[in-house]
Write a protein that holds these residues in place. Structure first.
Motif, PDB file in Angstrom:
ATOM      1  N   LYS A  39       0.819  -1.211   0.000  1.00  0.00           N
ATOM      2  CA  LYS A  39       0.000   0.000   0.000  1.00  0.00           C
ATOM      3  C   LYS A  39       0.856   1.266   0.000  1.00  0.00           C
ATOM      4  O   LYS A  39       0.451   2.307  -0.531  1.00  0.00           O
ATOM      5  CB  LYS A  39      -0.897  -0.007   1.247  1.00  0.00           C
ATOM      6  CG  LYS A  39      -1.970   1.063   1.274  1.00  0.00           C
ATOM      7  CD  LYS A  39      -3.113   0.737   0.365  1.00  0.00           C
ATOM      8  CE  LYS A  39      -4.239   1.750   0.509  1.00  0.00           C
ATOM      9  NZ  LYS A  39      -5.331   1.509  -0.444  1.00  0.00           N
ATOM     10  N   THR A  40       2.049   1.197   0.579  1.00  0.00           N
ATOM     11  CA  THR A  40       2.862   2.404   0.772  1.00  0.00           C
ATOM     12  C   THR A  40       4.129   2.408  -0.068  1.00  0.00           C
ATOM     13  O   THR A  40       4.968   3.307   0.098  1.00  0.00           O
ATOM     14  CB  THR A  40       3.266   2.530   2.259  1.00  0.00           C
ATOM     15  OG1 THR A  40       4.048   1.378   2.637  1.00  0.00           O
ATOM     16  CG2 THR A  40       2.037   2.624   3.138  1.00  0.00           C
ATOM     17  N   PHE A  52       4.641   7.589   9.433  1.00  0.00           N
ATOM     18  CA  PHE A  52       3.562   7.931   8.511  1.00  0.00           C
ATOM     19  C   PHE A  52       4.122   8.120   7.106  1.00  0.00           C
ATOM     20  O   PHE A  52       5.344   8.192   6.896  1.00  0.00           O
ATOM     21  CB  PHE A  52       2.781   9.171   8.980  1.00  0.00           C
ATOM     22  CG  PHE A  52       3.573  10.446   9.058  1.00  0.00           C
ATOM     23  CD1 PHE A  52       3.672  11.302   7.957  1.00  0.00           C
ATOM     24  CD2 PHE A  52       4.198  10.817  10.237  1.00  0.00           C
ATOM     25  CE1 PHE A  52       4.381  12.487   8.033  1.00  0.00           C
ATOM     26  CE2 PHE A  52       4.905  12.012  10.323  1.00  0.00           C
ATOM     27  CZ  PHE A  52       5.011  12.843   9.228  1.00  0.00           C
ATOM     28  N   TYR A  53       3.193   8.192   6.151  1.00  0.00           N
ATOM     29  CA  TYR A  53       3.541   8.303   4.742  1.00  0.00           C
ATOM     30  C   TYR A  53       2.738   9.441   4.127  1.00  0.00           C
ATOM     31  O   TYR A  53       1.572   9.652   4.473  1.00  0.00           O
ATOM     32  CB  TYR A  53       3.228   6.996   3.997  1.00  0.00           C
ATOM     33  CG  TYR A  53       3.977   5.803   4.529  1.00  0.00           C
ATOM     34  CD1 TYR A  53       5.149   5.364   3.926  1.00  0.00           C
ATOM     35  CD2 TYR A  53       3.503   5.110   5.649  1.00  0.00           C
ATOM     36  CE1 TYR A  53       5.840   4.263   4.420  1.00  0.00           C
ATOM     37  CE2 TYR A  53       4.185   4.017   6.150  1.00  0.00           C
ATOM     38  CZ  TYR A  53       5.352   3.596   5.532  1.00  0.00           C
ATOM     39  OH  TYR A  53       6.027   2.524   6.021  1.00  0.00           O
ATOM     40  N   ASP A  55       1.390  10.914   0.516  1.00  0.00           N
ATOM     41  CA  ASP A  55       1.127  10.686  -0.915  1.00  0.00           C
ATOM     42  C   ASP A  55       1.064  12.070  -1.577  1.00  0.00           C
ATOM     43  O   ASP A  55       0.053  12.769  -1.482  1.00  0.00           O
ATOM     44  CB  ASP A  55      -0.193   9.932  -1.075  1.00  0.00           C
ATOM     45  CG  ASP A  55      -0.474   9.567  -2.531  1.00  0.00           C
ATOM     46  OD1 ASP A  55       0.115  10.185  -3.433  1.00  0.00           O
ATOM     47  OD2 ASP A  55      -1.309   8.669  -2.747  1.00  0.00           O
ATOM     48  N   ARG A  60      -2.424  13.042   0.505  1.00  0.00           N
ATOM     49  CA  ARG A  60      -3.015  12.268   1.586  1.00  0.00           C
ATOM     50  C   ARG A  60      -1.917  11.806   2.543  1.00  0.00           C
ATOM     51  O   ARG A  60      -0.779  11.557   2.139  1.00  0.00           O
ATOM     52  CB  ARG A  60      -3.773  11.036   1.050  1.00  0.00           C
ATOM     53  CG  ARG A  60      -4.810  11.364  -0.002  1.00  0.00           C
ATOM     54  CD  ARG A  60      -5.713  10.180  -0.321  1.00  0.00           C
ATOM     55  NE  ARG A  60      -6.720   9.997   0.724  1.00  0.00           N
ATOM     56  CZ  ARG A  60      -7.849  10.711   0.801  1.00  0.00           C
ATOM     57  NH1 ARG A  60      -8.107  11.654  -0.093  1.00  0.00           N
ATOM     58  NH2 ARG A  60      -8.717  10.473   1.759  1.00  0.00           N
ATOM     59  N   TRP A  62      -0.987   8.904   5.496  1.00  0.00           N
ATOM     60  CA  TRP A  62      -1.320   7.586   6.025  1.00  0.00           C
ATOM     61  C   TRP A  62      -0.523   7.355   7.299  1.00  0.00           C
ATOM     62  O   TRP A  62       0.703   7.505   7.314  1.00  0.00           O
ATOM     63  CB  TRP A  62      -0.987   6.481   5.016  1.00  0.00           C
ATOM     64  CG  TRP A  62      -1.747   6.610   3.716  1.00  0.00           C
ATOM     65  CD1 TRP A  62      -1.465   7.435   2.678  1.00  0.00           C
ATOM     66  CD2 TRP A  62      -2.910   5.889   3.356  1.00  0.00           C
ATOM     67  NE1 TRP A  62      -2.391   7.283   1.673  1.00  0.00           N
ATOM     68  CE2 TRP A  62      -3.296   6.329   2.065  1.00  0.00           C
ATOM     69  CE3 TRP A  62      -3.687   4.904   3.982  1.00  0.00           C
ATOM     70  CZ2 TRP A  62      -4.400   5.828   1.401  1.00  0.00           C
ATOM     71  CZ3 TRP A  62      -4.783   4.388   3.311  1.00  0.00           C
ATOM     72  CH2 TRP A  62      -5.134   4.865   2.045  1.00  0.00           C
ATOM     73  N   ALA A 146      -6.791   0.224   6.488  1.00  0.00           N
ATOM     74  CA  ALA A 146      -6.601  -0.011   5.055  1.00  0.00           C
ATOM     75  C   ALA A 146      -5.634  -1.156   4.791  1.00  0.00           C
ATOM     76  O   ALA A 146      -5.670  -1.769   3.722  1.00  0.00           O
ATOM     77  CB  ALA A 146      -6.084   1.266   4.380  1.00  0.00           C
ATOM     78  N   LEU A 154      -2.399   0.311   8.991  1.00  0.00           N
ATOM     79  CA  LEU A 154      -2.267   1.534   8.198  1.00  0.00           C
ATOM     80  C   LEU A 154      -3.648   2.151   8.041  1.00  0.00           C
ATOM     81  O   LEU A 154      -4.610   1.455   7.684  1.00  0.00           O
ATOM     82  CB  LEU A 154      -1.688   1.210   6.824  1.00  0.00           C
ATOM     83  CG  LEU A 154      -1.354   2.407   5.925  1.00  0.00           C
ATOM     84  CD1 LEU A 154      -0.110   3.127   6.444  1.00  0.00           C
ATOM     85  CD2 LEU A 154      -1.127   1.948   4.480  1.00  0.00           C
ATOM     86  N   ASP A 156      -5.851   5.819   6.700  1.00  0.00           N
ATOM     87  CA  ASP A 156      -5.863   7.109   5.989  1.00  0.00           C
ATOM     88  C   ASP A 156      -6.300   8.184   6.992  1.00  0.00           C
ATOM     89  O   ASP A 156      -7.436   8.194   7.466  1.00  0.00           O
ATOM     90  CB  ASP A 156      -6.833   7.031   4.809  1.00  0.00           C
ATOM     91  CG  ASP A 156      -6.793   8.288   3.948  1.00  0.00           C
ATOM     92  OD1 ASP A 156      -6.204   9.298   4.381  1.00  0.00           O
ATOM     93  OD2 ASP A 156      -7.371   8.256   2.840  1.00  0.00           O
ATOM     94  N   THR A 158      -6.164  11.522   6.399  1.00  0.00           N
ATOM     95  CA  THR A 158      -6.322  12.801   5.696  1.00  0.00           C
ATOM     96  C   THR A 158      -7.481  13.613   6.257  1.00  0.00           C
ATOM     97  O   THR A 158      -7.330  14.794   6.595  1.00  0.00           O
ATOM     98  CB  THR A 158      -6.532  12.551   4.193  1.00  0.00           C
ATOM     99  OG1 THR A 158      -5.430  11.784   3.689  1.00  0.00           O
ATOM    100  CG2 THR A 158      -6.640  13.872   3.449  1.00  0.00           C
TER     101      THR A 158
END
Length: 824
Positions: A39-40, A52-53, A55, A60, A62, A146, A154, A156, A158
């Motif tokens: 996913k990441t 965290f990540y 996008d 966004r 994550w 997610a 993980l 979202d 946002t």
């Protein structure tokens, strides 16, 4: 029979064979990504406290959550503000800090805020559970999982971040600036302030609020007021370890406190627990009198403050080392410039912020505090940049420094910078845990936690500002820091040692009273005041009136720079004309006053002593001098030098209100000033106390006697002619308005309203006797008019509305201050 059987068949339920549910009709199970890595994979990774990540393509964030059911600190703040003191949404403004934890429930992760105000400090799990289940918690957010892998999930986040946690929309609505809502299409993350560290994770978003503006404040500070764009900041922070030892709260020590209810407390002990707020500070060697700290307290100065302001602020901040040295520390308090790559909202930095607004306003000392213990994690000072200009303006008005052919004195700049040093020390004091200390101005400036008024002296007939503000930490500040931060050697009884610190302070004549005792309207304390000086409020009022008289006598074109519009004399005149306003607020509290302290049983402090009749008579006499025509009249030589405003120089809030159109209005100015004194003397709480104290002790001044003196000094004084007579009528009008207001006030006691109405009836009789024998038409008209107003008040009190004087220009902050919590 057939008909009966048919009827029975028709009434029986029809049972159909069960239909097998089609697979397509069932809710589809949530499909998780096969792994978090999948996913990441191509997202920007931020390793740290909560990994965290980001996008960048989809804007966004994550969160990778692996800390479940572990408490942490969640902080929200405002990093880019609106710029209006009246709205109150400032740059780098702290919001709430809350203890939270993540809890996984199936395919959801809840962000839970436990209720720490109600606790059971007990080894019994049943006791703790009983309290936990008795009071509500708050679930702040629900995240959807997610992806999941090896105990990590993980989500979202946002929508969690793109929300108005700081309640900007609510603040705009509450300040009557319009109905605004968050427009997510114009909101996004702010990547340059998204960071991650081992003990804290930082996030920031740009939020845009759209709506129709209905207030002038938002219009004045926003380029397109239908679209207001700010930035909000979010922090997740690891809570401090358990090695911090809370220190007990004592109302005499000068601290803010953290409190909670402990339901495991024995019934013989108080259920509410109180601890002071303070930073963690420990000596390297507690056994010696003076030791370096294990870790110093470091404050960082915002490099956005220009010189020489920056140096003045840093100098004032360093004063606190004097207090920590008195508490047995060496080099415990350090002030440095904030590094270029540091984020001022990062919880690791104690920051002195330099903030701009469209108008002068408050400064603040705030902090991030561990709600469990009262430990201060981050000190956060907000200093309004227009403070220094207001002090400079006051100095211009007092000194009249602009003489032809002579260099301009440095005294004005020196005074303004001296105030900034004191201001920095004051606000940092709040972030060290200290509350306002408002008796200190009467005790030889014993604390920087008081509100200081500039000390202007008369030297050889001229105003001198060379010692306008103190240049050091105060004696009571040293007491407070010693109480809060002293690191006692092993074997010392801490409770006894702390009490000894307070008892020694009391023996030295140092006391502490705070905000609720200092406010002028309902306040009753003779020594706890805002913006005052001197050991005796009445004597200082007489002295301040002398300074004011000299400044007004010398007032003229030398108070503004050459080639400046003459109309701008009004800007400089206003703070000088009202120079006495805060000392009036101080002296009026002697009337119907009580001398008291935050006394504990057996500590020897005054509990609640009525002031002597002589003290109150002296205060009333000084107050009456502030409403004499001679004190409020301006010379003709000055009035002819203040023209209407030229083009490009509009009237603004710092100027007086007018009833004369464009031209300067000295009569309304005098009426406004008189109203300031009369409204304080005739405040319902003060009038009620006069009634009560006289009932308890016949030697105390009665409300009747005070009203008689006010009326004798105004209406019944010999009528004057010309401008002085017109000023006299304005003063009398201000008195009548306040008498009428008191007579109709729901906050006035039955006795207060009755006495006030009686005195108005007596005044009406006097006016009716006086008007027929008065030959001056203006005075005759005035007497008849006031008598008619009293009759209207008597006939329909619920419908009566007096002609109240115009409001004065802003006072506090006099160059910057109040709502305290900690504003100055």
């Amino acid at each position: 029979m057939k008909k009966v059987l048919l009827a029975l068949l028709l009434t029986l339920p029809i049972i159909l064979p069960a239909q097998k549910k089609k697979k397509s009709d069932e809710p589809a199970p949530q499909k998780l990504a096969s792994s978090i890595d999948e996913k990441t994979g191509d997202l920007k990774k931020y390793p740290g406290y909560i990994e965290f990540y980001y996008d960048e393509r989809q804007d966004r964030v994550w969160l990778l959550i692996d800390k479940f059911n572990t408490e942490l600190l969640y902080i929200e703040s405002l990093t880019a503000g609106v710029g209006s003191n009246d709205i109150g949404l400032d740059r780098n403004q702290l919001g709430r800090e809350r203890i939270v934890y993540f809890e996984k429930r199936g395919s959801k992760v809840l962000l839970v805020e436990p209720n720490n105000f109600y606790r059971a400090i007990s080894n019994s799990q049943a006791e703790r559970r009983a309290v936990k289940e008795s009071f509500a918690e708050s679930v702040l957010w629900g995240f959807t999982v997610a992806a999941e892998d090896n105990g990590k999930v993980l989500v979202d986040a946002t929508d969690f971040f793109i929300q108005d946690v700081h309640d900007v929309a609510g603040t705009l609505r509450a300040t009557q600036q319009g109905g605004y809502g968050l427009d997510k299409s114009r909101s996004a993350f702010y990547p340059e302030r998204i960071r991650n560290f081992p003990l804290n994770s930082e996030f920031e978003v740009t939020l845009t609020f759209t709506g129709q503006p209905s207030g002038s404040y938002i219009r004045s500070v926003t380029p397109t007021p239908t679209s207001v764009t700010i930035r909000e900041h979010f922090s997740f922070v690891q809570l401090p370890d358990s090695n911090y030892k809370p220190r007990k709260f004592d109302p005499r020590a000068g601290y803010f406190n953290t409190s909670y209810y402990d339901y495991a407390t024995p019934i013989s002990e108080p259920i509410e627990k109180r601890f002071i707020n303070r930073h963690r500070l420990e000596k390297k060697d507690p056994s010696v009198a003076v030791s370096e700290p294990v870790k110093p307290i470091i404050y960082y100065m915002d490099p956005g403050a220009p010189e020489p302001i920056r140096s003045a602020l840093m100098d004032g901040a360093k004063w606190w080392n004097q207090a920590f040295e008195a508490a047995g520390y060496k080099n415990a308090f350090v002030v440095e410039l904030l590094p270029e790559d540091a984020d001022p909202m990062d919880v690791r930095y104690n920051v002195i912020n330099w903030v701009h607004r469209a108008t002068r306003g408050w400064s603040y000392g705030a902090s991030v505090t561990d709600p469990r213990t009262g430990e201060i994690i981050k000190g956060h000072v907000t200093l309004g940049s227009l403070r220094v200009r207001q002090d400079f303006l006051i100095a211009e008005g007092l000194l009249a420094p602009y003489e032809e052919g002579k260099p301009v004195s440095k005294a004005m700049e020196e005074m303004a910078l001296a105030r900034l040093r004191q201001l920095a020390a004051h606000e940092i004091g709040h972030t060290l845990g200290l509350a306002h200390a408002y008796t200190s101005s009467t005790e030889n400036l014993a604390s920087v936690m008081d509100y200081p008024h500039p000390i202007a002296k008369v030297v050889n007939g001229k105003v001198d500002l060379s010692n306008a503000y103190d240049d050091k930490i105060g004696a009571f500040d040293k007491v407070s820091i010693t109480y809060g931060y002293q690191d006692f050697p092993e074997g010392v009884d801490e409770d006894k040692a702390l009490d000894a610190i307070i008892q020694n302070s009391l023996k030295a004549g140092l006391t502490f009273l705070s905000d609720q005792d200092a406010r002028p309207t309902g306040g009753a304390h003779p020594y706890a005041h805002l913006w005052d000086n001197g050991a005796d409020a009445t004597n200082e009022l007489n002295r301040v009136m002398e300074v004011r008289s000299i400044a007004l006598k010398n007032f003229g074109e030398r108070n503004i720079k050459p080639h400046t519009p003459m109309a701008t004399l009004e800007e400089v005149l206003v703070p000088i004309y009202f120079f006495h306003r805060y000392q009036v607020e101080s002296a009026v509290k002697v009337l119907g006053g009580i001398n008291y302290r935050y006394a504990l049983r057996g500590d020897g402090q005054p509990v609640a002593e009525l002031l002597t009749p002589e003290q109150q008579a002296k205060a009333l006499a000084a107050l009456l001098k502030t409403v004499e025509p001679g004190a409020l009249i301006l010379p003709e030589s000055l009035l002819v030098n203040i023209p209407p405003r030229p083009i490009g120089y509009q009237r603004h809030r710092e100027l007086i209100k007018l009833k004369t159109g464009l031209t300067f209005d000295p009569l309304s100015l005098a009426e406004t000033s008189a109203d300031m004194t009369y409204s304080l003397i005739l405040h319902p709480a003060r009038a009620n106390r006069l009634v009560e104290h006289h009932a308890r002790n016949i030697n105390q001044p009665s409300l009747e006697s005070v009203l008689d003196k006010l009326i004798a000094h105004s209406f019944k004084a010999a009528p004057k002619s010309g401008q002085e007579g017109a000023i006299q009528m304005s003063i009398d009008g201000a008195l009548f308005s306040n008498l009428a207001k008191l007579a109709a006030s729901n906050n006035a006691s039955l006795q207060t309203r009755a006495i006030t109405l009686l005195k108005l009836e007596q005044l009406k009789g006097w006016l009716k006797q006086r008007s027929p024998v008065t030959t001056n038409e203006e005075w005759k008209a005035f007497y008849v008019y006031i008598a008619s107003l009293i009759e209207k008040l008597q006939e329909k009190p619920e419908e009566f509305k007096a002609d109240y004087p115009l409001e004065s220009p802003p006072g506090m902050p006099i160059g910057d201050t109040d709502m305290d919590f900690c504003g100055h």
